[in-house]
Design an enzyme around this catalytic site. Structure first.
Site, PDB file in Angstrom:
ATOM      1  N   ARG A 159      46.942  65.061  14.739  1.00 32.91           N
ATOM      2  CA  ARG A 159      45.630  64.778  14.625  1.00 32.91           C
ATOM      3  C   ARG A 159      44.790  64.273  15.537  1.00 32.91           C
ATOM      4  O   ARG A 159      44.143  62.956  15.288  1.00 32.91           O
ATOM      5  CB  ARG A 159      45.855  63.546  13.302  1.00 32.91           C
ATOM      6  CG  ARG A 159      46.376  64.329  12.029  1.00 32.91           C
ATOM      7  CD  ARG A 159      45.098  64.418  11.053  1.00 32.91           C
ATOM      8  NE  ARG A 159      45.517  65.054   9.891  1.00 32.91           N
ATOM      9  CZ  ARG A 159      45.460  64.428   8.976  1.00 32.91           C
ATOM     10  NH1 ARG A 159      44.860  63.111   8.608  1.00 32.91           N
ATOM     11  NH2 ARG A 159      45.819  65.040   7.653  1.00 32.91           N
ATOM     12  N   ARG A 165      39.465  60.419  13.698  1.00 34.61           N
ATOM     13  CA  ARG A 165      38.729  59.010  13.308  1.00 34.61           C
ATOM     14  C   ARG A 165      38.924  58.003  14.394  1.00 34.61           C
ATOM     15  O   ARG A 165      37.964  57.000  14.288  1.00 34.61           O
ATOM     16  CB  ARG A 165      38.698  58.316  11.948  1.00 34.61           C
ATOM     17  CG  ARG A 165      38.219  59.230  10.678  1.00 34.61           C
ATOM     18  CD  ARG A 165      38.444  58.817   9.573  1.00 34.61           C
ATOM     19  NE  ARG A 165      39.997  59.073   9.136  1.00 34.61           N
ATOM     20  CZ  ARG A 165      40.366  59.302   8.030  1.00 34.61           C
ATOM     21  NH1 ARG A 165      39.715  58.819   7.010  1.00 34.61           N
ATOM     22  NH2 ARG A 165      41.590  59.469   7.748  1.00 34.61           N
ATOM     23  N   ARG A 199      30.813  62.807  12.755  1.00 34.65           N
ATOM     24  CA  ARG A 199      31.120  62.652  11.240  1.00 34.65           C
ATOM     25  C   ARG A 199      30.112  61.966  10.451  1.00 34.65           C
ATOM     26  O   ARG A 199      29.884  62.259   9.387  1.00 34.65           O
ATOM     27  CB  ARG A 199      32.396  61.556  11.034  1.00 34.65           C
ATOM     28  CG  ARG A 199      33.237  61.484   9.974  1.00 34.65           C
ATOM     29  CD  ARG A 199      33.891  62.526   9.433  1.00 34.65           C
ATOM     30  NE  ARG A 199      34.278  62.511   7.906  1.00 34.65           N
ATOM     31  CZ  ARG A 199      33.731  62.735   6.975  1.00 34.65           C
ATOM     32  NH1 ARG A 199      32.203  62.949   7.057  1.00 34.65           N
ATOM     33  NH2 ARG A 199      34.237  62.478   5.718  1.00 34.65           N
ATOM     34  N   ASP A 238      41.636  72.093   8.404  1.00 29.66           N
ATOM     35  CA  ASP A 238      42.483  71.569   7.634  1.00 29.66           C
ATOM     36  C   ASP A 238      43.308  72.385   7.100  1.00 29.66           C
ATOM     37  O   ASP A 238      43.180  73.718   6.807  1.00 29.66           O
ATOM     38  CB  ASP A 238      41.757  70.485   6.568  1.00 29.66           C
ATOM     39  CG  ASP A 238      42.905  69.396   6.056  1.00 29.66           C
ATOM     40  OD1 ASP A 238      42.793  68.514   6.352  1.00 29.66           O
ATOM     41  OD2 ASP A 238      43.429  69.803   5.137  1.00 29.66           O
ATOM     42  N   TYR A 281      49.892  70.486  -2.951  1.00 27.61           N
ATOM     43  CA  TYR A 281      48.651  70.109  -3.281  1.00 27.61           C
ATOM     44  C   TYR A 281      47.836  71.014  -4.588  1.00 27.61           C
ATOM     45  O   TYR A 281      47.211  70.538  -5.235  1.00 27.61           O
ATOM     46  CB  TYR A 281      47.675  70.302  -2.234  1.00 27.61           C
ATOM     47  CG  TYR A 281      47.905  69.081  -1.330  1.00 27.61           C
ATOM     48  CD1 TYR A 281      47.410  67.827  -1.478  1.00 27.61           C
ATOM     49  CD2 TYR A 281      48.817  69.428  -0.174  1.00 27.61           C
ATOM     50  CE1 TYR A 281      47.697  66.800  -0.479  1.00 27.61           C
ATOM     51  CE2 TYR A 281      48.899  68.302   0.735  1.00 27.61           C
ATOM     52  CZ  TYR A 281      48.432  67.217   0.468  1.00 27.61           C
ATOM     53  OH  TYR A 281      48.772  65.863   1.576  1.00 27.61           O
TER      54      TYR A 281
END
Ligand code: CP3
Length: 343
Positions: A21, A25, A34, A71, A147
């Site tokens: 990652r 952010r 973003r 992703d 998921y």
């Protein structure tokens, strides 16, 4: 490329490092981009944006490998399950896999719909320093299935684990489909220019030991085997989270094994010796403190000295980590592992 050499267990000038990652952010430069998008998925579909974000941690931290900005849920989305992200919840599939017909309805050509990923990889490779590796990736068949079946992140995995025990044939059918799509997806990423590929099995640890091997590891092994048969020079990295106690039974044709932060790295080293390169495994929350970083880097460097190793975190970096600490992790690990190589 030092990262690729380390994947294959060749001697390197220092132990290479990257972070799971690493594009995200905690970087103000990422947040700047973003802000311009309502939707995270739209960012992953724009090759120029993907390239810019993928390269940020290379420029800012000087890590040895870039990882494609995308992703693991893009592939199931392109299988025909619309994906959205909700604040405070995370990813959501409103349509889920409940029965055999739902599996039959999944797109057999989903991997072809990820042209934006392949374009991004080409563009990244054109702009990335030739000494830095580009890692392509996918989720494991089991982890994306959690998921697809649960519809979102889960604590109990009750719906998919019910399938494990009450409808295993159907679940295997879904996992086989996911595996075939993932192999083709990763091969296309390699064709586009990825120098290594990684399979993220974030929720392998939701399964008890025998079921982990049956429903997750076997499929990851199959992906690795198919890729190695076609591309022996492309390292394959497998990472299952929460399965340290199952490591004694893990084998397969791959090059690098990710070690999560719950698993002591000397425990993993003792099992595998130098059969695979071990990648990891600093606890991501150590990045809040420079002292905590130093303690862990020295400890891991000491244990892994002379053994096959790539520095990384034991899971993804958190959004509020100071960039300065992430830089310190990178520079310190290189400094303490610097050595003369015999050529
Ligand atoms: O590592 C990298 O820098 C490459 C990009 C990458 C992302 N996700 C970007 C991302 C990779 C390799 C992933 C993998 C991924 N995605 C996993 C496996 C690894 C792991 O962490 O266990 C999983 C389980 C996902 C699913 C996912 N994607 C979740 C649960 C979330 C929400 C998390 C959150 O904190 O909101 C995402 C979104 C996501 N994927 C973000 C990023 C940078 C945040 C998006 C944003 O900016 O809002």
């Amino acid at each position: 490329m030092i990262f690729i050499d380390a994947c294959f267990g060749k001697e390197t000038e220092y132990t290479p490092i990257w972070m799971m990652r690493q594009a995200g952010r905690y970087l103000p430069e990422y947040m700047e981009i973003r802000k311009k998008f309502n939707n995270f998925i739209d960012m992953t579909k724009d090759p120029e944006i993907v390239t810019e974000i993928t390269l940020q941690p290379i420029d800012i931290l000087d890590v040895d490998a870039a990882i494609l900005f995308s992703d693991i849920l893009n592939l199931p989305m392109e299988m025909g399950l619309p994906l959205r992200f909700e604040k405070g919840i995370g990813p959501i599939f409103d349509k889920t896999i409940d029965n055999k017909k739902d599996i039959d309805n999944l797109d057999k050509d989903a991997y072809k719909k990820l042209e934006y990923v392949y374009k991004s990889i080409e563009l990244i490779r054109q702009n990335l320093n030739k000494d830095k590796a580009l890692i392509g990736f996918a989720g494991s068949p089991w982890t994306i299935a959690t998921y697809m079946v649960e519809g979102k992140g889960s604590k109990q995995y009750a719906k998919i684990k019910k399938m494990v025990y009450a409808n295993s044939l159907m679940l295997h059918k879904l996992l086989e489909y996911n595996t075939n799509q993932t192999i083709k997806y990763l091969i296309n990423q390699i064709k586009a220019g990825a120098n290594a590929v990684m399979v993220f099995d974030s929720w392998g640890g939701a399964l008890e030991r025998d079921k982990f091997f049956e429903f997750s590891w076997e499929y990851m092994k199959k992906i690795a085997k198919e890729i190695k048969a076609k591309y022996p020079n492309i390292p394959v990295i497998l990472f299952s989270k929460g399965v340290g106690l199952y490591m004694d039974k893990m084998d397969g044709e791959f090059d690098v094994l990710g070690v999560d932060w719950n698993t002591p790295i000397d425990y993993a080293l003792n099992i595998f010796k130098n059969k695979y390169t071990l990648q990891g495994n600093i606890d991501p929350t150590r990045l809040y403190s420079k002292d905590a970083i130093k303690e862990a880097v020295l400890n891991v460097a000491n244990i892994m000295k002379g053994n096959r190793h790539i520095f990384n975190l034991g899971h993804g970096i958190l959004p509020d980590i100071p960039v300065e600490n992430a830089k310190y992790f990178v520079s310190l690990s290189k400094e303490v592992t610097k050595r003369r190589i015999n050529v």
